[in-house]
Design a protein around this motif. Structure first.
Motif, PDB file in Angstrom:
ATOM      1  N   ASP A 187      -6.490   8.294  -0.704  1.00 14.16           N
ATOM      2  CA  ASP A 187      -6.537   6.907  -0.239  1.00 14.16           C
ATOM      3  C   ASP A 187      -5.468   6.057  -0.920  1.00 14.16           C
ATOM      4  O   ASP A 187      -5.630   4.853  -1.093  1.00 14.16           O
ATOM      5  CB  ASP A 187      -7.927   6.311  -0.492  1.00 14.16           C
ATOM      6  N   ASP A 188      -4.385   6.694  -1.304  1.00  8.96           N
ATOM      7  CA  ASP A 188      -3.294   6.014  -1.999  1.00  8.96           C
ATOM      8  C   ASP A 188      -2.435   5.234  -1.012  1.00  8.96           C
ATOM      9  O   ASP A 188      -2.509   5.420   0.201  1.00  8.96           O
ATOM     10  CB  ASP A 188      -2.431   7.050  -2.725  1.00  8.96           C
ATOM     11  N   LYS A 189      -1.605   4.357  -1.545  1.00  7.07           N
ATOM     12  CA  LYS A 189      -0.668   3.566  -0.747  1.00  7.07           C
ATOM     13  C   LYS A 189       0.685   3.558  -1.438  1.00  7.07           C
ATOM     14  O   LYS A 189       0.776   3.707  -2.666  1.00  7.07           O
ATOM     15  CB  LYS A 189      -1.169   2.130  -0.575  1.00  7.07           C
ATOM     16  N   GLN A 190       1.741   3.347  -0.666  1.00  5.83           N
ATOM     17  CA  GLN A 190       3.072   3.174  -1.235  1.00  5.83           C
ATOM     18  C   GLN A 190       3.928   2.387  -0.260  1.00  5.83           C
ATOM     19  O   GLN A 190       3.670   2.368   0.939  1.00  5.83           O
ATOM     20  CB  GLN A 190       3.723   4.512  -1.584  1.00  5.83           C
ATOM     21  N   GLY A 191       4.920   1.708  -0.797  1.00  8.89           N
ATOM     22  CA  GLY A 191       5.794   0.901   0.037  1.00  8.89           C
ATOM     23  C   GLY A 191       6.458  -0.194  -0.768  1.00  8.89           C
ATOM     24  O   GLY A 191       6.645  -0.062  -1.993  1.00  8.89           O
ATOM     25  N   LEU A 192       6.811  -1.288  -0.120  1.00  5.23           N
ATOM     26  CA  LEU A 192       7.477  -2.410  -0.772  1.00  5.23           C
ATOM     27  C   LEU A 192       6.445  -3.485  -1.123  1.00  5.23           C
ATOM     28  O   LEU A 192       5.687  -3.935  -0.259  1.00  5.23           O
ATOM     29  CB  LEU A 192       8.569  -2.985   0.131  1.00  5.23           C
ATOM     30  N   TYR A 193       6.462  -3.892  -2.387  1.00  4.38           N
ATOM     31  CA  TYR A 193       5.493  -4.867  -2.894  1.00  4.38           C
ATOM     32  C   TYR A 193       6.202  -6.133  -3.364  1.00  4.38           C
ATOM     33  O   TYR A 193       7.359  -6.090  -3.806  1.00  4.38           O
ATOM     34  CB  TYR A 193       4.726  -4.272  -4.088  1.00  4.38           C
ATOM     35  N   VAL A 199       1.209  -7.552  -3.587  1.00  2.00           N
ATOM     36  CA  VAL A 199       0.888  -7.448  -2.164  1.00  2.00           C
ATOM     37  C   VAL A 199       1.814  -6.418  -1.525  1.00  2.00           C
ATOM     38  O   VAL A 199       3.041  -6.507  -1.660  1.00  2.00           O
ATOM     39  CB  VAL A 199       1.055  -8.806  -1.455  1.00  2.00           C
ATOM     40  N   LEU A 200       1.219  -5.457  -0.826  1.00  3.49           N
ATOM     41  CA  LEU A 200       2.001  -4.468  -0.085  1.00  3.49           C
ATOM     42  C   LEU A 200       2.431  -5.076   1.249  1.00  3.49           C
ATOM     43  O   LEU A 200       1.595  -5.497   2.056  1.00  3.49           O
ATOM     44  CB  LEU A 200       1.162  -3.218   0.163  1.00  3.49           C
ATOM     45  N   LEU A 201       3.738  -5.161   1.476  1.00  7.19           N
ATOM     46  CA  LEU A 201       4.241  -5.733   2.723  1.00  7.19           C
ATOM     47  C   LEU A 201       3.907  -4.805   3.897  1.00  7.19           C
ATOM     48  O   LEU A 201       4.048  -3.582   3.805  1.00  7.19           O
ATOM     49  CB  LEU A 201       5.754  -5.948   2.629  1.00  7.19           C
ATOM     50  N   GLN A 202       3.493  -5.406   4.993  1.00  4.70           N
ATOM     51  CA  GLN A 202       3.080  -4.635   6.155  1.00  4.70           C
ATOM     52  C   GLN A 202       4.291  -4.055   6.877  1.00  4.70           C
ATOM     53  O   GLN A 202       5.414  -4.546   6.766  1.00  4.70           O
ATOM     54  CB  GLN A 202       2.285  -5.531   7.108  1.00  4.70           C
TER      55      GLN A 202
END
Length: 625
Positions: A114-120, A233-236
Motif C-alpha cells: 500500500d505504498d505510494k511514490q511520486g512528486l511531493y 502532499v503527493l501531487l495527483q
C-alpha cells in the motif's frame, strides 16, 4: 601489596572476559548465519531488525547485514552472497521478472503493498500554516501538470530563470520514469531536473526547506521517516496504466514490496523461511516505526522491540505457538546486554548528544537563513562563472593550452602531447561538459582553500598559540569522515555544487596549511638571523626571506590540496554535484561497469594532469627557476 591486588583483579577481569567471549563464540558457531540485505533506506533496516530479532530468539540464526545499492544487492542476492531481502521494491528492479525466472530466487510473499511514490510538496505551500505564519503560495496546486504554472516558486540556485524539481535517486528505475514525465509534461521548459545524488541528500533538502517554510517539490515515497514526520502532499496524476506509466504519463502504482530470498536459504533454514512467508506489514505500520525512530533517536533494534511489544497481534499471525512464547519471553526479559556487561558497554551510562546537535543545526538554519542564502548566492556565482569560462574556451584551444603548459613546465614536448591526448580522450568519451562541471567545483574549492589556507599556515608558523589551538582541529578535519560535515552543509545550503565546494574545502585545506607552516618553520635559522641583522623587520623577513625559501614545500602543499579536491569528486556527487562524479555514482547504482570505468578513467586523467603540472612547477621552484 596494592600492585599485587591490582594484578589479581586485572587477571580476574581478563579471565571473565575470555570465558564470556568463548561462550558467546560457541553459541554463535551453533547458530546458522543468515545474511540480510541493506539497500540503504530506513524501512529495510527496520524490517531487518525485526526479522533478525525473531530469527535470533526463535529460530537459532545469527543475522548478518550486507549493505549496497539496489542493483548491487540484487546481484549479491542472485549470487548467494545475500540470503534474504526484506524489502525488495519490485518495480525498481528492472531485471526482477527475469531474475525470478532463473530459479535462483524465492518470492516469499509481500511485506506491504500500500505504498505510494511520486512528486511531493509541503502542505503549507497549498494551504498555508497559520501557526508558523506561512501563507499559501500555490492554493491551486493539485496535480503534477499544475507545476508548469508555479516554476517561479521553486527557483533553482544555479539557474534562477527556472525552477528546481528534485528527481529520484540515480540508478532507481523510477528516476527514468520521472525524467520522462518531466519531458512529457513540458516541465523541461521551465524546470531543472535536479538529482540529489543520494537519498540522505534528498531528505536533507526537504527537511531544510520544511524547517524554513520554503517551497520545494521533488520525488519521495512512502513509507519513510520523512513522509511520516513531515506533512507532505503527493501531487495527483493521471490514473495508472502500465503503458502510460512507462512513458511517464500516469501516476505510479502501489509497488508490491516483496520478501525475496536466495533459493539456498530454503535448505539452510527452512523454519525461518516458513516464518518469512507469513511476515506481512503495511505502509502505515512501517511509517509508525520510522516516525518513532525519528522522534526518539532510538536504534533500529530498539525500534524493532518497541514495535513488536506494541503489536502482539502481528506476532500471533507470523509465529506458531512455541516460537511465539520464545519471542514474548525475549521481549519481556532480553537482558543479554546487561548480563554480558564485560563485552557490551552499559546502557545506563550512555548519553544521547544527537538531539541537541540536531536542534542547534535547525536553529542556525532558521535563524540565519538569510545569511546562508547570501553565502550560497556568492559561491554559486563563483562556481558558475568558472564553469561558463571553461565552456566559453573552445575545446581545441584548451587542449593546445594544456599541452603547451606541459611542455613549458616539464621541459618535454612528449609529456605535453600526452596531456593533450588525455584531454582529447575525455572529449571523445562524451564527457567534455561534465569535465568542465567537475573542474569548476575543483577550481573553486582550491581557490577558497588557498585563500584561507595560506594565511592560516603563515599564522600557525609564527604563533605557538595558534599552532596549539589549530593542530587538534586540523587533525579532526583530516580524519573526520566526509559525510559528517556534508550533512550540516546540505541542511544549511541545500544539495548541489555549493555544499560540495564547502565539503571539499574542509577536506582539502589541511595539506596547504600544514605544509605552509612546515616550510616556513624549516627555513634555516641562520638565514632568518642574517636578515634581521641587516635591519629587516619581522614582516619583511617573512615575505622576502622565509616564504620564498619555503615555496617548494608550499607548492607541495598546493599540489596535495588539488589532489584531495579531485578525490572528493565522486563523494560530492552524493550531495548533488553534477559532473564526472555523478556519472560514476549512476554507474555504481545501476551496476554499469563500462560507464563507471570510463568516467573513472576520465577523473584519473584529470588528476594525473593536475598532479604532474603542479609537481613540475614545484620542482622548478626547488631549482630556483
Amino acid at each position: 601489596m596494592l600492585r599485587k591486588l591490582s594484578a589479581v583483579f586485572l587477571l580476574i577481569l581478563t579471565s571473565l572476559g575470555f570465558i564470556a567471549g568463548n561462550v558467546n563464540a560457541a553459541n554463535e558457531q551453533a547458530k546458522q548465519e543468515v545474511v540480510f540485505a541493506d539497500a540503504g533506506w530506513d524501512s529495510v533496516k527496520f524490517h531487518n531488525a525485526v526479522a533478525g530479532f525473531i530469527g535470533t530468539h526463535a529460530y537459532n540464526i545469527t543475522p548478518k547485514i550486507i549493505s549496497g545499492s539496489t542493483p548491487i544487492i540484487q546481484t549479491a542476492l542472485l549470487r548467494g552472497d545475500v540470503d534474504v531481502h526484506m524489502e525488495l521494491w519490485t518495480d525498481n528492479v528492472p531485471t526482477f521478472k527475469a531474475d525470478m525466472k532463473t530459479g535462483k530466487l524465492l518470492n516469499l510473499g509481500i511485506n506491504f503493498d500500500d505504498d505510494k511514490q511520486g512528486l511531493y510538496v509541503p502542505r503549507y505551500l497549498i494551504e498555508g500554516d497559520a501557526k508558523r505564519g506561512i501563507k499559501a503560495l500555490a492554493p491551486d496546486l493539485r496535480t503534477v501538470k499544475d507545476l508548469a504554472r508555479y516554476a517561479h516558486l521553486f527557483t533553482d540556485p544555479e539557474d534562477p530563470s527556472k525552477g528546481r524539481l528534485y528527481g529520484a535517486i540515480p540508478g532507481w528505475s523510477i528516476d527514468k520514469i520521472l525524467y520522462l514525465k518531466y519531458e512529457a509534461y513540458g516541465l523541461n521548459k521551465n524546470y531543472v531536473y535536479f538529482r540529489s545524488g543520494s537519498e540522505p541528500a534528498l531528505n536533507s533538502a526537504f527537511l531544510a526547506a520544511y524547517t524554513k517554510g520554503e517551497p520545494i517539490v521533488g520525488y519521495n515515497y512512502e513509507p519513510t521517516w520523512l513522509t511520516g514526520k513531515l506533512d507532505l502532499v503527493l501531487l495527483q496524476d493521471e490514473p495508472y496504466n502500465e503503458v502510460g506509466f512507462q512513458r511517464g504519463l500516469t501516476e505510479a502504482r502501489s509497488v508490491p514490496v516483496c520478501i525475496v530470498a536466495n533459493k539456498q536459504l530454503q535448505s539452510k533454514a527452512p523454519e525461518f523461511v516458513a516464518f518469512l512467508q507469513k511476515y506481512h506489514t503495511t505502509s502505515a505500520l512501517t511509517a509508525e516505526a520510522l516516525a518513532h525512530i525519528a522522534d526518539t533517536k532510538c536504534t533500529y533494534d530498539e525500534a524493532a522491540i518497541w514495535f513488536m511489544q506494541r503489536h502482539p497481534e502481528l506476532l500471533a499471525q507470523w509465529l506458531p505457538e512455541d516460537k511465539l512464547q520464545s519471542i514474548n519471553k525475549a521481549l519481556k526479559g532480553d537482558n543479554a546486554a546487561a548480563a554480558n556487561w564485560l563485552l557490551s558497554f552499559p546502557e545506563e551510562v550512555q548519553v544521547d548528544w544527537t538531539k541537541p546537535i540536531d536542534n542547534f543545526v535547525n536553529y542556525i538554519n532558521t535563524t540565519y537563513a538569510s545569511f546562508f542564502n547570501k553565502v550560497k548566492d556568492i559561491l554559486t556565482w563563483c562556481i558558475l562563472s568558472i564553469e561558463r569560462l571553461l565552456n566559453f574556451i573552445p575545446w581545441w584551444l584548451t587542449i593546445i593550452a594544456i599541452a603547451a603548459l606541459g611542455k613549458v613546465l616539464t621541459g618535454k614536448l612528449s609529456r605535453g602531447i600526452i596531456y593533450g591526448i588525455g584531454l582529447f580522450a575525455i572529449g571523445a568519451f562524451g564527457y567534455w561538459s561534465m569535465m568542465n562541471e567537475t573542474l569548476a567545483v575543483v577550481i573553486s574549492s582550491v581557490i577558497i582553500s588557498l585563500l584561507l589556507g595560506l594565511p592560516i599556515g603563515i599564522l600557525v608558523s609564527t604563533s605557538r598559540l595558534a599552532n596549539s589551538l589549530l593542530r587538534p582541529l586540523l587533525d579532526a578535519m583530516q580524519t573526520m569522515p566526509t559525510f559528517v560535515y556534508m550533512i550540516p552543509a546540505v541542511m544549511l545550503l541545500g544539495p548541489g555544487k555549493v555544499p560540495a565546494v564547502l565539503a571539499t574545502v574542509v577536506y582539502a585545506i589541511v595539506p596547504v596549511i600544514r605544509l605552509t607552516s612546515h616550510g616556513i618553520q624549516q627555513v634555516d635559522p641562520n638565514v632568518v638571523e642574517a636578515s634581521a641583522a641587516f635591519g629587516a623587520s619581522r614582516w619583511q623577513t617573512l615575505f622576502k626571506v622565509q616564504i620564498p625559501q619555503a615555496m617548494p614545500t608550499i607548492m607541495t602543499g598546493i599540489n596535495q590540496t588539488m589532489m584531495m579536491a579531485v578525490a572528493m569528486v565522486v563523494t560530492c556527487a552524493m550531495i548533488g554535484a553534477n559532473g564526472l562524479g555523478m556519472e560514476v555514482l549512476i554507474a555504481i547504482n545501476r551496476t554499469e561497469s563500462g560507464r563507471g570505468l570510463i568516467a573513472g578513467i576520465s577523473i584519473v586523467i584529470i588528476a594525473i594532469i593536475i598532479d604532474r603540472l603542479t609537481q613540475s612547477l614545484a620542482d622548478k621552484k626547488k631549482e630556483g627557476k
